[in-house]
Design an enzyme around this catalytic site. Sequence first.
Site, mmCIF file in Angstrom:
data_model
loop_
_atom_site.group_PDB
_atom_site.id
_atom_site.type_symbol
_atom_site.label_atom_id
_atom_site.label_comp_id
_atom_site.label_asym_id
_atom_site.label_seq_id
_atom_site.Cartn_x
_atom_site.Cartn_y
_atom_site.Cartn_z
ATOM 1 N NE ARG A 108 10.512 -44.678 -12.086
ATOM 2 C CZ ARG A 108 11.116 -44.076 -12.713
ATOM 3 N NH1 ARG A 108 11.938 -45.034 -13.989
ATOM 4 N NH2 ARG A 108 11.486 -42.986 -12.875
ATOM 5 C CG HIS A 135 8.262 -38.426 -14.151
ATOM 6 N ND1 HIS A 135 9.007 -38.757 -12.310
ATOM 7 C CD2 HIS A 135 10.077 -38.482 -14.500
ATOM 8 C CE1 HIS A 135 9.704 -39.158 -12.475
ATOM 9 N NE2 HIS A 135 10.770 -38.964 -13.480
ATOM 10 C CD GLN A 138 12.883 -35.519 -15.098
ATOM 11 O OE1 GLN A 138 13.323 -36.664 -14.340
ATOM 12 N NE2 GLN A 138 13.556 -34.329 -14.935
ATOM 13 C CG ASP A 231 9.926 -38.404 -21.283
ATOM 14 O OD1 ASP A 231 11.172 -39.136 -21.902
ATOM 15 O OD2 ASP A 231 8.994 -38.360 -20.668
ATOM 16 C CB CYS A 272 13.159 -36.335 -18.422
ATOM 17 S SG CYS A 272 12.483 -37.632 -19.066
ATOM 18 N NE ARG A 300 14.522 -36.533 -10.887
ATOM 19 C CZ ARG A 300 13.727 -38.055 -11.329
ATOM 20 N NH1 ARG A 300 14.527 -38.089 -12.266
ATOM 21 N NH2 ARG A 300 12.879 -37.815 -10.429
HETATM 22 N N1 CP Z 1 14.414 -39.440 -15.220
HETATM 23 C C1 CP Z 1 14.007 -40.783 -15.149
HETATM 24 O O1 CP Z 1 12.873 -40.601 -13.601
HETATM 25 O O2 CP Z 1 15.223 -41.531 -14.770
HETATM 26 P P1 CP Z 1 14.807 -42.427 -14.454
HETATM 27 O O3 CP Z 1 13.825 -43.543 -15.417
HETATM 28 O O4 CP Z 1 16.240 -43.907 -15.079
HETATM 29 O O5 CP Z 1 14.547 -42.610 -12.869
HETATM 30 N N1 NVA Z 2 8.234 -40.523 -20.010
HETATM 31 C C1 NVA Z 2 8.948 -41.410 -20.131
HETATM 32 C C2 NVA Z 2 9.400 -40.472 -19.145
HETATM 33 C C3 NVA Z 2 11.087 -42.060 -18.428
HETATM 34 C C4 NVA Z 2 12.332 -41.024 -17.094
HETATM 35 C C5 NVA Z 2 8.840 -42.814 -19.198
HETATM 36 O O1 NVA Z 2 7.391 -43.090 -18.761
HETATM 37 O O2 NVA Z 2 9.391 -44.193 -19.594
#
Ligand code: CP
Ligand code: NVA
Length: 316
Positions: A108, A135, A138, A231, A272, A300
Amino acid sequence: MAIDLKGRSLLTLKDFTPPEIRAVLDIARRVKRERRAGRLRQRFRGRALALLFEKRSTRTRCAFETAFGEEGGHPVFLSTQDIHLGTKEALEDTARVLGGMFDAIEFRGFKQETVETLARWAGVPVYNGLTDEWHPTQVLADLLTLEEAFGSLRGRRLAYVGDGRNNVAHTLLVGCARMGVHVAIGAPVELAPAAEVTAWAREAAAQSGSSVLVTADPGEAVRGADAVYTDVWVSMGEEEKSAERVRLLQPWQVTAGLMERTGRSDAIFLHCLPAVKGKEVTEEVIEGPRSRVWEQAENRKHTIKALMLATLGIRA
Ligand code: CP
Ligand code: NVA
């Protein structure tokens, strides 16, 4: 023909064909049932998983870590404070070293290029746990949640409202269009999805028999929707854009009134998470009876377990 995902990476949902996504969702349904019934197995015994994080995470980290660990695997969490990741050591060198010690790698972080470089050099499956662009893990969970709520994916309608050009919106465009879900993105013109992602999704939708709508009208976006999805207005790494986003996105807040405009008494709400209650969604909606966000978060774990089983070539 049987679907074989052994050795494959998931860097964007474009990497998996509709039957491959279908196969992962089917395994996810199975492993979810097993876990609910307390029938855990040891399918990851003797294997190790590297979890690389440049950005914070609750769900993604915990999903990978618990899914792998509860079946006997050894997950190792490594933040940028812990390892040389693109500093001091070339990324392709880190990738080869990790690939020699781990059976799979999750990443990530910021750049999509980083996860792509890891995949090119590691020699083991690499999973994108979120980048600025995509993502994919997700949206596997989102599709499962939609399917559980309505019994099928094909022909369902998902409306995403808010920041239409972020990683989640773009991945929903790809995932829904591929799986036959009509997808509408409602966003102000300044935050519309990237033209190339919309074009890609339109082509996929033409093949799956679904459709893609991009609109700057909230009512049009949610009309007839089975699921309304939003989101955060400010994604990780974009904090300096906060004030501008609040100004642009206030009319796009998911309220009880916007849910009503679906015209559907059974429409569900998805997010999400993490959510900023009172910004992109009201407390009333996210805590209300239409909200499926907690099931979505739990999913998830099941979808990520399914992804790892499939790509490690382990019989589910
Ligand atoms: N939805 C999601 O990816 O959550 P986190 O940022 O907590 O991993
Ligand atoms: N769009 C958000 C998603 C978090 C899971 C981000 O990138 O912060």
